[in-house]
Scaffold this motif. Structure first.
Motif, PDB file in Angstrom:
ATOM      1  N   ARG A 166       0.827  -1.204   0.000  1.00 31.78           N
ATOM      2  CA  ARG A 166       0.000   0.000   0.000  1.00 31.78           C
ATOM      3  C   ARG A 166       0.862   1.255   0.000  1.00 31.78           C
ATOM      4  O   ARG A 166       0.625   2.191  -0.766  1.00 31.78           O
ATOM      5  CB  ARG A 166      -0.924   0.007   1.216  1.00 31.78           C
ATOM      6  N   PHE A 167       1.869   1.280   0.852  1.00 34.04           N
ATOM      7  CA  PHE A 167       2.662   2.492   1.012  1.00 34.04           C
ATOM      8  C   PHE A 167       3.718   2.665  -0.075  1.00 34.04           C
ATOM      9  O   PHE A 167       4.347   3.722  -0.160  1.00 34.04           O
ATOM     10  CB  PHE A 167       3.310   2.512   2.398  1.00 34.04           C
ATOM     11  N   THR A 168       3.954   1.634  -0.870  1.00 36.36           N
ATOM     12  CA  THR A 168       4.828   1.775  -2.040  1.00 36.36           C
ATOM     13  C   THR A 168       4.016   1.863  -3.330  1.00 36.36           C
ATOM     14  O   THR A 168       4.594   1.928  -4.415  1.00 36.36           O
ATOM     15  CB  THR A 168       5.806   0.595  -2.149  1.00 36.36           C
ATOM     16  N   PHE A 169       2.683   1.857  -3.221  1.00 39.09           N
ATOM     17  CA  PHE A 169       1.779   1.949  -4.367  1.00 39.09           C
ATOM     18  C   PHE A 169       2.032   0.833  -5.377  1.00 39.09           C
ATOM     19  O   PHE A 169       1.988   1.042  -6.585  1.00 39.09           O
ATOM     20  CB  PHE A 169       1.906   3.316  -5.060  1.00 39.09           C
ATOM     21  N   THR A 170       2.326  -0.358  -4.841  1.00 42.63           N
ATOM     22  CA  THR A 170       2.573  -1.523  -5.683  1.00 42.63           C
ATOM     23  C   THR A 170       1.353  -2.436  -5.646  1.00 42.63           C
ATOM     24  O   THR A 170       0.924  -2.834  -4.558  1.00 42.63           O
ATOM     25  CB  THR A 170       3.807  -2.303  -5.196  1.00 42.63           C
TER      26      THR A 170
END
Length: 507
Positions: free
Chosen positions: A347-351
């Motif tokens: 989520r926090f790496t937008f992967t």
């Protein structure tokens, strides 16, 4: 940074400029190099879990499993943005041909991929544009751990000069340091000791690019790597994986506990001592138990994975019992915890989570867009910054091309710059597509949009440029018309043989 006035006073003096550069290198090493090295370690799977200080008993498992989340995130972003080569578009066909020739000679597609990988890891990337011995323009990727650019303090933040420093070990004791300073007009070479505190000026070479040839790219305004913000979550995931492996291994070596037998150690002296009564230590600094002491017997039982507990103080006598002593493990809770960590990393790496059950190929294109929306928004920012770097690369090439073409007037130079600035760069995300659905949509656009636009959209399937496709269609149309004309002529009954020409006498 350096003020433009200061650089104006010392830029032509390599020795004086080097005195400032040494301070910059010292600050770079103390403030930035450690962070860059850590990010590269995580990309290589050399995470902090491998350097964790453990207080576990030496007879218990101590696994240190490192997960390569850094490479997973960086590889996904690089493939998503530059899995398909960038395309340059300009109305000047000759200029586009020159750009494409440069790209093919320098394997630009691969080079751009390396730049994006460095951006994902370090949050910054560097390349050097230079004229090779063959007189042609070349590209070289520079290591972010060995490169930086110094800018002026103006709003435009113009680059004043770039620095590349590195060490060469000729032997374990003979290590030399090298520094290269690239200004808009010259490159200065220095050589000295490993610490780069004592440097000697070697030589100076002119540059013909009209600007600092080191081109810097940024991943974002903060110059942060794609996975830098989740390093602590990666550490938590590594710890969870390692503890699970430890539990599984310790389960196989559970202690056999027998109640009802006393410890059989008879030696009253717990540790070995020398003639002066001092306790003898082993190579690790630990005291050495005396043979057949209680500590020695306990040590032997631990090695045998068996505990014998003394129950002789029970007035009713021992109650013999034997069982394995092991720790209970909440497997369901542990798996839920790991899934939450994985979800946070993605989520926090937008992967996107490609292992998600809802992330299926049967979903419509619109549904897939929503799942990729976070990654797509991040990619847009990265693409804008890449375009900024690519355009500066083109302007450096334009300076070289202008000199080679003996451009003698400012008007011609301005014209070349205007043409370069009109170049547009197109990115094609490398994502799976439903080809059947896509082609069906393009069929519905036939007659609604121009043929050229339609063929441009179809180029992702055919691999053929829109202009080339239109030329092929025109050639095919002309060939069909000629075939129809020949068939009509053949069916007309007219003799197609060429009549004999009359001789001069007959004339």
């Amino acid at each position: 940074m350096m003020s433009p006035d200061t650089f104006g006073n010392i830029g032509d003096n390599p020795t004086l400029l080097m005195s400032y550069v040494q301070d910059y290198i010292s600050a770079f090493r103390s403030r930035q190099l450690g962070r860059l090295n850590e990010l590269k370690r995580y990309y290589k799977g050399d995470n902090n879990i491998k350097y964790r200080k453990s207080d576990r008993d030496k007879h218990r498992a101590d696994n240190r499993i490192s997960s390569d989340w850094g490479k997973y995130v960086a590889t996904f972003m690089q493939g998503f943005i530059l899995g398909n080569p960038v395309q340059y578009q300009n109305e000047d066909d000759a200029l586009i041909e020159k750009i494409e020739t440069f790209g093919s000679q320098n394997n630009e597609d691969y080079h751009n991929g390396l730049i994006e990988t460095d951006l994902s890891i370090y949050g910054r990337a560097y390349e050097l544009v230079y004229i090779g011995p063959d007189g042609k323009e070349h590209l070289a990727k520079l290591q972010p751990e060995q490169t930086f650019v110094v800018y002026d303090g103006t709003i435009e933040s113009n680059s004043l000069f770039g620095v590349r420093f590195y060490q060469v070990a000729y032997s374990q004791t003979n290590v030399k340091g090298f520094v290269e300073i690239y200004t808009p007009d010259n490159v200065f070479y220095f050589e000295g000791d490993e610490s780069i505190t004592s440097m000697s000026f070697i030589r100076e070479e002119p540059l013909f690019l009209g600007a600092v040839p080191i081109n810097e790219y940024s991943n974002n305004e903060e110059r942060m790597g794609d996975y830098e913000a989740v390093l602590d979550i990666i550490d938590a995931y590594d710890l969870s994986q390692s503890e699970l492996a430890n539990f599984q291994q310790d389960m196989n070596d559970a202690y056999l506990t027998i109640i009802g037998n006393p410890i059989t150690g008879t030696n009253k002296s717990e540790y070995q001592t020398d003639s002066d009564g001092n306790i003898i230590l082993d190579t690790n600094g630990d005291p050495i138990p005396t043979d057949n002491s209680e500590g020695d017997v306990l040590e032997q039982m631990l090695k045998a994975r068996m505990l014998i507990l003394d129950n002789n103080n029970d007035p009713n006598g021992p109650n013999p019992n034997a069982f394995y002593l092991k720790k209970e493990y909440d497997s369901a809770g542990a798996e839920a915890y790991k899934k939450r960590l994985v979800a946070d990393i993605l989520r926090f790496t937008f992967t996107p989570d490609t292992n998600d059950e809802n992330f299926a190929g049967t979903q419509s294109g619109e549904a897939m867009k929503y799942k990729l929306m976070g990654n797509d928004n991040l990619a847009k920012t990265k693409q804008r910054l890449l375009i900024k770097g690519f355009m500066r690369r083109l302007r450096l090439l334009g300076n070289s091309w202008g000199i080679k073409n003996s451009v003698s007037t400012a008007t011609k130079i301005d014209s070349l710059y205007d043409k370069l600035n009109q170049t547009t760069i197109k990115f094609t995300p490398n994502i799976p597509q439903n080809d059947e659905e896509r082609i069906s949509q393009l069929k519905q656009l036939f007659g609604v949009i121009s043929d050229e636009t339609l063929f441009t959209l179809l180029s992702s399937f055919t691999g053929v440029d829109a202009d080339d496709e239109m030329k092929r269609l025109q050639e095919q149309k002309e060939a069909n018309m000629m075939a129809v004309a020949d068939a009509t002529y053949a069916n007309s009954g007219i003799d197609q043989e060429t009549p004999e020409q009359p001789s001069d006498d007959e004339e």
